[in-house]
Enzyme design. Sequence first.
Site, PDB file in Angstrom:
ATOM      1  N   GLY A  39     -15.904-124.896  69.329  1.00 12.54           N
ATOM      2  CA  GLY A  39     -14.671-124.119  69.440  1.00 12.54           C
ATOM      3  C   GLY A  39     -14.689-122.997  70.466  1.00 12.54           C
ATOM      4  N   ARG A  45     -11.508-137.506  68.664  1.00 16.42           N
ATOM      5  CA  ARG A  45     -10.882-138.709  68.103  1.00 16.42           C
ATOM      6  C   ARG A  45      -9.788-139.151  69.048  1.00 16.42           C
ATOM      7  NH1 ARG A  45     -13.466-141.432  64.783  1.00 16.42           N
ATOM      8  NH2 ARG A  45     -11.631-142.375  63.836  1.00 16.42           N
ATOM      9  N   ILE A  46      -9.724-140.449  69.297  1.00 20.64           N
ATOM     10  CA  ILE A  46      -8.610-140.974  70.090  1.00 20.64           C
ATOM     11  C   ILE A  46      -7.399-141.063  69.159  1.00 20.64           C
ATOM     12  CG2 ILE A  46      -7.741-142.993  71.344  1.00 20.64           C
ATOM     13  CD1 ILE A  46      -9.924-141.953  72.965  1.00 20.64           C
ATOM     14  N   LEU A  47      -6.259-140.603  69.625  1.00 18.36           N
ATOM     15  CA  LEU A  47      -5.044-140.635  68.806  1.00 18.36           C
ATOM     16  C   LEU A  47      -4.243-141.910  69.123  1.00 18.36           C
ATOM     17  CD1 LEU A  47      -4.201-136.870  69.259  1.00 18.36           C
ATOM     18  CD2 LEU A  47      -4.941-137.960  67.121  1.00 18.36           C
ATOM     19  N   ASN A  82      -4.255-131.642  76.214  1.00 20.03           N
ATOM     20  CA  ASN A  82      -5.703-131.822  76.068  1.00 20.03           C
ATOM     21  C   ASN A  82      -6.385-131.142  77.248  1.00 20.03           C
ATOM     22  OD1 ASN A  82      -8.199-132.926  75.083  1.00 20.03           O
ATOM     23  ND2 ASN A  82      -8.079-134.465  76.717  1.00 20.03           N
ATOM     24  N   HIS A 140      -9.880-131.446  79.688  1.00 23.22           N
ATOM     25  CA  HIS A 140     -10.965-132.362  80.043  1.00 23.22           C
ATOM     26  C   HIS A 140     -11.847-131.677  81.080  1.00 23.22           C
ATOM     27  CE1 HIS A 140     -12.861-136.280  80.489  1.00 23.22           C
ATOM     28  NE2 HIS A 140     -12.889-136.040  81.784  1.00 23.22           N
ATOM     29  N   ASP A 172      -2.205-143.341  77.077  1.00 29.50           N
ATOM     30  CA  ASP A 172      -3.473-143.674  77.744  1.00 29.50           C
ATOM     31  C   ASP A 172      -4.377-142.448  77.770  1.00 29.50           C
ATOM     32  OD1 ASP A 172      -2.581-146.192  78.304  1.00 29.50           O
ATOM     33  OD2 ASP A 172      -1.785-145.616  80.278  1.00 29.50           O
ATOM     34  N   ASP A 228      -6.605-139.505  78.706  1.00 27.43           N
ATOM     35  CA  ASP A 228      -6.887-138.749  79.944  1.00 27.43           C
ATOM     36  C   ASP A 228      -5.999-139.126  81.122  1.00 27.43           C
ATOM     37  OD1 ASP A 228      -8.898-137.366  78.628  1.00 27.43           O
ATOM     38  OD2 ASP A 228     -10.482-138.707  79.299  1.00 27.43           O
ATOM     39  N   GLU A 260     -12.478-123.539  82.183  1.00 33.33           N
ATOM     40  CA  GLU A 260     -11.708-124.064  81.044  1.00 33.33           C
ATOM     41  C   GLU A 260     -11.144-122.936  80.189  1.00 33.33           C
ATOM     42  OE1 GLU A 260     -13.067-128.129  79.348  1.00 33.33           O
ATOM     43  OE2 GLU A 260     -14.869-126.935  79.514  1.00 33.33           O
TER      44      GLU A 260
HETATM   45  C1  GRF Z   1     -14.533-128.736  76.567  1.00 34.89           C
HETATM   46  O1  GRF Z   1     -15.476-129.019  77.559  1.00 34.89           O
HETATM   47  C2  GRF Z   1     -13.387-129.637  76.691  1.00 34.89           C
HETATM   48  O2  GRF Z   1     -13.100-129.985  78.014  1.00 34.89           O
HETATM   49  C3  GRF Z   1     -13.819-130.829  75.910  1.00 34.89           C
HETATM   50  O3  GRF Z   1     -14.533-130.297  74.817  1.00 34.89           O
HETATM   51  C4  GRF Z   1     -15.079-129.061  75.196  1.00 34.89           C
HETATM   52  C5  GRF Z   1     -14.677-127.976  74.236  1.00 34.89           C
HETATM   53  O4  GRF Z   1     -15.504-127.960  73.153  1.00 34.89           O
HETATM   54  N1  GRF Z   1     -12.703-131.664  75.591  1.00 34.89           N
HETATM   55  P1  GRF Z   1     -15.683-126.651  72.271  1.00 34.89           P
HETATM   56  O5  GRF Z   1     -14.475-125.780  72.485  1.00 34.89           O
HETATM   57  O6  GRF Z   1     -16.912-125.938  72.753  1.00 34.89           O
HETATM   58  O7  GRF Z   1     -15.829-127.151  70.874  1.00 34.89           O
END
Ligand code: GRF
Length: 243
Positions: A18, A97-99, A113, A115, A154, A156, A185
């Site tokens: 998180g 999880r893929i939705l 999302n 990535h 699809d 990503d 991020e």
């Molecule tokens: C990030 O790198 C994100 O891009 C990917 O999961 C990571 C986040 O995990 N989808 P968290 O916030 O450290 O649990």
Amino acid sequence: MPEHAGPLRVGVLVSGTGTVLQALIDACRSRKVPAQIAVVISNVPGAFALDRARTAGIPAVTLDHREFPNRAAFEVALQDTLNQARVQLVCLAGFLRILTPGFVDAFAGRIMNIHPALLPAFGGKSMYGDRVHEAVLASGARVSGCTVHFVTRDPDAGPVIVQTAVPVEDDDTAATLSARVRREELRAYPLAVRLFAEGRLQVQGNRVHVLPPRTGGPDRAGAAPSDGRGAPPLRSTPSSRLS
Ligand code: GRF
């Protein structure tokens, strides 16, 4: 989405530590993002992300997918929990999880999302965690980065909202590259949520246009209606970042 009186209500889906969730919590708390995290849901019992939510006084719910007879039943529970919390935007933040199309369609235009690479490169079903950074290193690419995008059927492949690039250094490992991407991020996701909350995202096909800030008047949440005139495309420049 209709105009709304209070701050945008966000539901965050997590599976892990998180760190990205924490960035969203902090940005909402400090009012840099005009939104409120209404619920955090983890499919992994005991995920540290749940502790972060509780510490911040946010309802934290565990929905262990293994306890449901099938994917559809799990997603019904997910949807019920989000609806009970009156969530207007769903943010996937390290949710592994893929939705299904049914769930994605139910929240069409209202799921994001993040990535840890520059989509559409290095994305797709099995691309998560360090696998992404290892693939970037193996490819010899000189840049990587992060992408916040709307979720479509699809994995990503949905319209890109915010994208920030970082260099790939000669001596990088998956760990050092991951840390560099992670710093971006933590800024990119709050920025994307802020733009959504301000009603400044206009989706045309697979492109997202970012409308200029509105002066005065209530915030509008959601994707702005497309009038066909378009707007300047988003570039993740320093001036478009949260301070
Ligand atoms: C990030 O790198 C994100 O891009 C990917 O999961 C990571 C986040 O995990 N989808 P968290 O916030 O450290 O649990």
